[in-house]
Design an enzyme around this catalytic site. Structure first.
Site, PDB file in Angstrom:
ATOM      1  N   GLY A  20       0.648  -1.301  -0.027  1.00 24.99           N
ATOM      2  CA  GLY A  20       0.087  -0.022  -0.005  1.00 24.99           C
ATOM      3  C   GLY A  20       0.788   1.144   0.397  1.00 24.99           C
ATOM      4  O   GLY A  20       2.126   1.172  -0.120  1.00 24.99           O
ATOM      5  N   ALA A  66      -9.199   4.421  -0.451  1.00 26.09           N
ATOM      6  CA  ALA A  66      -9.266   5.883   0.148  1.00 26.09           C
ATOM      7  C   ALA A  66      -9.996   7.030  -0.837  1.00 26.09           C
ATOM      8  O   ALA A  66      -9.383   7.027  -1.929  1.00 26.09           O
ATOM      9  CB  ALA A  66      -7.728   6.365   0.596  1.00 26.09           C
ATOM     10  N   GLU A 104      -0.878   1.741   8.497  1.00 27.44           N
ATOM     11  CA  GLU A 104      -2.255   1.334   9.451  1.00 27.44           C
ATOM     12  C   GLU A 104      -1.752   0.307  10.471  1.00 27.44           C
ATOM     13  O   GLU A 104      -2.629   0.095  11.534  1.00 27.44           O
ATOM     14  CB  GLU A 104      -3.206   0.956   8.676  1.00 27.44           C
ATOM     15  CG  GLU A 104      -4.649   0.856   9.455  1.00 27.44           C
ATOM     16  CD  GLU A 104      -5.823   0.956   8.630  1.00 27.44           C
ATOM     17  OE1 GLU A 104      -5.814   1.369   7.504  1.00 27.44           O
ATOM     18  OE2 GLU A 104      -6.884   0.539   9.213  1.00 27.44           O
ATOM     19  N   SER A 161      -4.232   9.585   8.010  1.00 26.94           N
ATOM     20  CA  SER A 161      -3.513   7.960   8.048  1.00 26.94           C
ATOM     21  C   SER A 161      -2.541   8.165   6.807  1.00 26.94           C
ATOM     22  O   SER A 161      -1.607   7.585   6.796  1.00 26.94           O
ATOM     23  CB  SER A 161      -4.717   6.989   8.105  1.00 26.94           C
ATOM     24  OG  SER A 161      -5.658   7.143   7.274  1.00 26.94           O
ATOM     25  N   ARG A 166      -8.575   8.583  15.089  1.00 31.46           N
ATOM     26  CA  ARG A 166      -7.650   9.280  13.931  1.00 31.46           C
ATOM     27  C   ARG A 166      -8.717  10.607  13.660  1.00 31.46           C
ATOM     28  O   ARG A 166      -9.872  10.336  13.190  1.00 31.46           O
ATOM     29  CB  ARG A 166      -7.772   8.330  12.970  1.00 31.46           C
ATOM     30  CG  ARG A 166      -7.043   8.832  11.892  1.00 31.46           C
ATOM     31  CD  ARG A 166      -6.941   7.889  10.523  1.00 31.46           C
ATOM     32  NE  ARG A 166      -8.377   7.494  10.240  1.00 31.46           N
ATOM     33  CZ  ARG A 166      -8.759   7.551   9.064  1.00 31.46           C
ATOM     34  NH1 ARG A 166      -7.937   7.813   7.953  1.00 31.46           N
ATOM     35  NH2 ARG A 166      -9.939   7.238   8.552  1.00 31.46           N
ATOM     36  N   HIS A 202     -13.636   0.694  10.174  1.00 36.32           N
ATOM     37  CA  HIS A 202     -12.995   1.621   8.985  1.00 36.32           C
ATOM     38  C   HIS A 202     -11.616   1.690   9.558  1.00 36.32           C
ATOM     39  O   HIS A 202     -10.906   1.300   8.488  1.00 36.32           O
ATOM     40  CB  HIS A 202     -13.652   2.743   9.068  1.00 36.32           C
ATOM     41  CG  HIS A 202     -13.128   3.590   7.940  1.00 36.32           C
ATOM     42  ND1 HIS A 202     -13.204   3.320   6.595  1.00 36.32           N
ATOM     43  CD2 HIS A 202     -12.493   4.832   8.180  1.00 36.32           C
ATOM     44  CE1 HIS A 202     -12.707   4.276   5.922  1.00 36.32           C
ATOM     45  NE2 HIS A 202     -12.401   5.526   6.743  1.00 36.32           N
ATOM     46  N   THR A 209      -5.383   1.521   0.908  1.00 36.41           N
ATOM     47  CA  THR A 209      -4.704   2.503   0.090  1.00 36.41           C
ATOM     48  C   THR A 209      -5.936   2.805  -1.144  1.00 36.41           C
ATOM     49  O   THR A 209      -6.202   3.953  -1.301  1.00 36.41           O
ATOM     50  CB  THR A 209      -3.403   2.581  -0.142  1.00 36.41           C
ATOM     51  OG1 THR A 209      -2.470   2.299   0.885  1.00 36.41           O
ATOM     52  CG2 THR A 209      -2.968   3.602  -0.895  1.00 36.41           C
ATOM     53  N   HIS A 229     -16.472   4.010  10.535  1.00 33.72           N
ATOM     54  CA  HIS A 229     -16.921   5.233   9.740  1.00 33.72           C
ATOM     55  C   HIS A 229     -18.524   5.471   9.843  1.00 33.72           C
ATOM     56  O   HIS A 229     -19.326   4.575   9.658  1.00 33.72           O
ATOM     57  CB  HIS A 229     -16.544   5.217   8.200  1.00 33.72           C
ATOM     58  CG  HIS A 229     -16.432   6.223   7.454  1.00 33.72           C
ATOM     59  ND1 HIS A 229     -17.531   6.922   7.207  1.00 33.72           N
ATOM     60  CD2 HIS A 229     -15.492   7.100   6.921  1.00 33.72           C
ATOM     61  CE1 HIS A 229     -17.224   8.020   6.382  1.00 33.72           C
ATOM     62  NE2 HIS A 229     -15.957   8.027   6.384  1.00 33.72           N
ATOM     63  N   ARG A 248     -15.606  11.759  14.052  1.00 34.93           N
ATOM     64  CA  ARG A 248     -16.162  10.479  13.532  1.00 34.93           C
ATOM     65  C   ARG A 248     -16.885   9.735  14.443  1.00 34.93           C
ATOM     66  O   ARG A 248     -18.028   9.279  14.486  1.00 34.93           O
ATOM     67  CB  ARG A 248     -15.036   9.656  13.000  1.00 34.93           C
ATOM     68  CG  ARG A 248     -14.870  10.155  11.632  1.00 34.93           C
ATOM     69  CD  ARG A 248     -14.010   9.209  11.009  1.00 34.93           C
ATOM     70  NE  ARG A 248     -13.903   9.831   9.451  1.00 34.93           N
ATOM     71  CZ  ARG A 248     -13.069   9.437   8.620  1.00 34.93           C
ATOM     72  NH1 ARG A 248     -12.370   8.469   8.835  1.00 34.93           N
ATOM     73  NH2 ARG A 248     -12.833  10.084   7.447  1.00 34.93           N
ATOM     74  N   GLY A 301     -11.085  10.296   0.362  1.00 37.98           N
ATOM     75  CA  GLY A 301     -11.300  11.823   0.775  1.00 37.98           C
ATOM     76  C   GLY A 301      -9.940  12.526   0.605  1.00 37.98           C
ATOM     77  O   GLY A 301      -9.728  13.394  -0.196  1.00 37.98           O
ATOM     78  N   GLU A 310     -12.726  18.199   6.268  1.00 33.77           N
ATOM     79  CA  GLU A 310     -13.579  16.956   6.866  1.00 33.77           C
ATOM     80  C   GLU A 310     -13.944  17.085   8.084  1.00 33.77           C
ATOM     81  O   GLU A 310     -13.102  17.898   8.549  1.00 33.77           O
ATOM     82  CB  GLU A 310     -12.472  15.594   6.684  1.00 33.77           C
ATOM     83  CG  GLU A 310     -12.624  15.439   4.965  1.00 33.77           C
ATOM     84  CD  GLU A 310     -11.890  14.161   4.653  1.00 33.77           C
ATOM     85  OE1 GLU A 310     -12.259  13.220   3.696  1.00 33.77           O
ATOM     86  OE2 GLU A 310     -10.993  13.983   5.394  1.00 33.77           O
TER      87      GLU A 310
END
Ligand SMILES: Cc1cc2nc3c(=O)[nH]c(=O)nc-3n(C[C@H](O)[C@H](O)[C@H](O)COP(=O)(O)OP(=O)(O)OC[C@H]3O[C@@H](n4cnc5c(N)ncnc54)[C@H](O)[C@@H]3O)c2cc1C
Length: 523
Positions: free
Chosen positions: A11, A46, A369, A385, A380, A345, A43, A237, A284, A48, A115
């Site tokens: 990743g 992902a 991770e 991350s 987090r 998540h 990876t 999430h 979150r 965002g 975010e």
């Protein structure tokens, strides 16, 4: 096979580590392995982007540091938070130099979005598939280097340690690897071994992680008596598409809420204002718990994320994958609210590492991770991350180059390391059994070790997981080793440590919530 460096996982962490090392030390032989194809892993999914301070007119390092510390419920390591955030910008530039595209405005400046938990717009992204773009660029780049070789479809079975060599160096010497094609177990010895094996989401029934996220690095580290830390801090999430699409859970990125999408119960009422002043953009853990509460209050299977107020052009251009996936199950986000539920998540905890990603075992690093660096604390901050991965890969690569100079074991030593000594007889019903045991594990983890926990529930889970552990040991000892057994063994070990560490926690922090210590009303 012998190599200078063995990297397990391709990743963002494994790839950036390998690229940096190959650039800095062209004569070092680097071997990458991954359990599937090079591109597969968290990876790639992902959406965002990466949180990096880059608009210095509005944003500051201090603001990002504060946001990260606050999101982690003051459990993070301030020193680590500080250097990760300050070094992020240079590492982002490296990703760009290595060919990664990010969205830019018409002045060619990075197009930043916001975010949950961030006080400023600072998420650098590529549409809604930032991870896939990063992974594409890194894979292309990694293929440029003659000193990097890679093997797809090869799975880590166990780390090679003194236990196998009969020595007392307290070191890691490489790993035993199973090929998913011919099921042969090979030995790869290495001066330095790096675990970059990603997440553990598959121990839960509902997860945004792909099927390979079975905590293999953590399982292997646990068996090698390497320290694991903060496993109970599993981030859920808040918004995964409900129901699953073709058996997979699909994430609806937080950036959609950043652009103005609203959470509503099935009666069409907004509810986040009841739970937190930041409403949809609260951290979150709070949004995830609020959604579960609202679902329980309304006796509903899900809530809705209403993106119909967002300009259609923004939806189509910035979130094409989300629009396409929702439309594939008959929901058009431009005109209809999207049904969502929380899903496991991100693993905030992991293999304990120092500021250069070194684990508690010499010769073994862990990045990304699967590691616990201290950045996230108990929760987090969104998009931190990928940032953590690039900063720690860089540091780990530089430190590895120094370390290599100090490893003075002769090649003849590695040659004496025994080949894998496992059982080698086969029963044809093992696939069915591994599937059944995995499902039992996911069920108990989701029911008793999910967003809301109780001490009784944790004890009940501990008992069942112990039974599952013995069933897996039986399976392991009486069958030819298979990738499925390897994964199941790791999932059960990770779940076991996670539950034990959860029972040791006597206070609610960040994403960890036990009703016995809770301040929020029990529903
Ligand atoms: C849907 C989704 C959306 C996300 N969105 C964001 C976001 O917007 N921003 C952000 O910062 N983070 C995001 N994250 C989290 C982030 O993507 C991951 O934390 C990060 O990509 C992890 O990178 P990694 O290199 O550590 O591991 P991964 O990318 O998961 O790679 C793991 C690698 O290890 C290999 N591997 C695993 N086990 C074995 C084994 N036994 N043997 C051999 N190889 C093995 C796999 O094949 C793979 O190559 C998201 C995660 C998901 C799932």
């Amino acid at each position: 096979m012998h190599t200078d460096i063995l990297v397990i996982g391709t990743g963002i962490s494994g790839l950036t580590y390998a690229i940096k090392l190959a650039e800095e030390s062209p004569t070092t032989k680097i071997t990458l392995i991954c359990k599937d194809r090079l591109e597969e892993g968290n990876t790639r999914y992902a959406q965002g982007g990466i949180a990096v301070v880059s608009n210095f007119k509005k944003d500051t390092f201090e603001k990002h540091i504060e946001d990260t510390f606050a999101a982690g419920d003051k459990e993070g390591d301030v020193n680590v938070i500080e250097f990760v955030i300050r070094e992020g910008n240079e590492r982002l530039q490296e990703l760009i130099d290595w060919g990664t595209q990010f969205d830019r405005n018409n002045k060619k400046k990075l197009n930043l979005t916001k975010e949950g938990g961030h006080s400023e717009k600072r998420i650098v992204h590529y549409k809604d598939h930032s991870g896939a773009e990063i992974q594409r660029a890194l894979i292309e780049k990694v293929k440029d280097f003659e000193n990097i070789q890679y093997f797809e479809n090869h799975i880590l079975v166990d780390l090679i340690t003194d236990h196998h060599t009969g020595t007392k160096n307290k070191r890691c010497y490489g790993a035993y690897i199973i090929s998913t094609e011919d099921k042969e177990i090979i030995k790869i010895t290495a001066k330095i071994t790096v675990l970059s094996t990603g997440g553990v989401g598959q121990i839960y029934a509902f997860t945004t992680n792909p099927s390979g996220a079975t905590g293999d690095g953590l399982g292997a580290a646990y068996r090698a008596k390497v320290k694991l830390e903060k496993l109970p801090y599993i981030q859920f999430h808040p918004t995964a598409l409900f129901p699953k699409v073709a058996g997979e859970t699909f994430l609806i990125t937080e950036a959609l809420r950043g652009e103005g999408a609203l959470l509503k119960n099935l009666s069409g009422e907004r509810f986040m204002e009841k739970y937190h002043p930041l409403k949809e953009l609260a951290p979150r853990d709070i949004v995830a718990r609020s959604i579960i509460r609202e679902m329980l209050l309304q006796n509903e299977t899900n809530v809705n994320l209403d993106a119909t107020g967002i300009n259609t052009d923004i939806l189509l251009n910035h979130f094409p994958t989300i629009v396409e996936t929702c439309r594939s199950i008959g929901i058009d986000p431009c005109i209809t609210p999207i049904p969502v539920v929380p899903a496991a998540h991100y693993s905030c905890g992991g293999i304990s590492v120092d500021e250069n990603s070194k684990t508690t075992l010499d010769g073994l690093y862990s990045i990304g991770e699967c590691s616990y660096t201290g950045l996230h604390g108990a929760n987090r901050l969104a998009s931190n991350s990928l940032l953590e991965s690039i900063v720690f890969s860089h540091r780990a690569a530089l430190k590895s180059i120094q370390d290599l100079k100090e490893v003075n074991l002769p090649l003849s030593f590695y040659a004496t390391i025994p080949n894998w000594k496992g059982q080698h007889f086969s029963k044809d019903n093992q696939q069915e059994i591994t599937h059944t045991l995995s499902e039992q594990l996911r069920k108990i983890m989701s029911e008793q070790v999910g967003i809301f926990k109780t001490t009784d529930g944790l004890f009940a889970a501990q008992k069942i997981i112990k039974d599952l552990y013995f069933a897996v040991v039986d399976l392991y000892n009486s069958n030819k080793l298979s990738p499925q057994i390897c994964e199941l063994r790791n999932m059960v070990s990770v779940a076991y440590v996670l539950v034990n560490q959860s029972l040791e926690l006597k206070e609610n922090k960040g994403v960890f919530y036990n009703h016995n210590y809770g301040k929020e009303p029990v529903l």
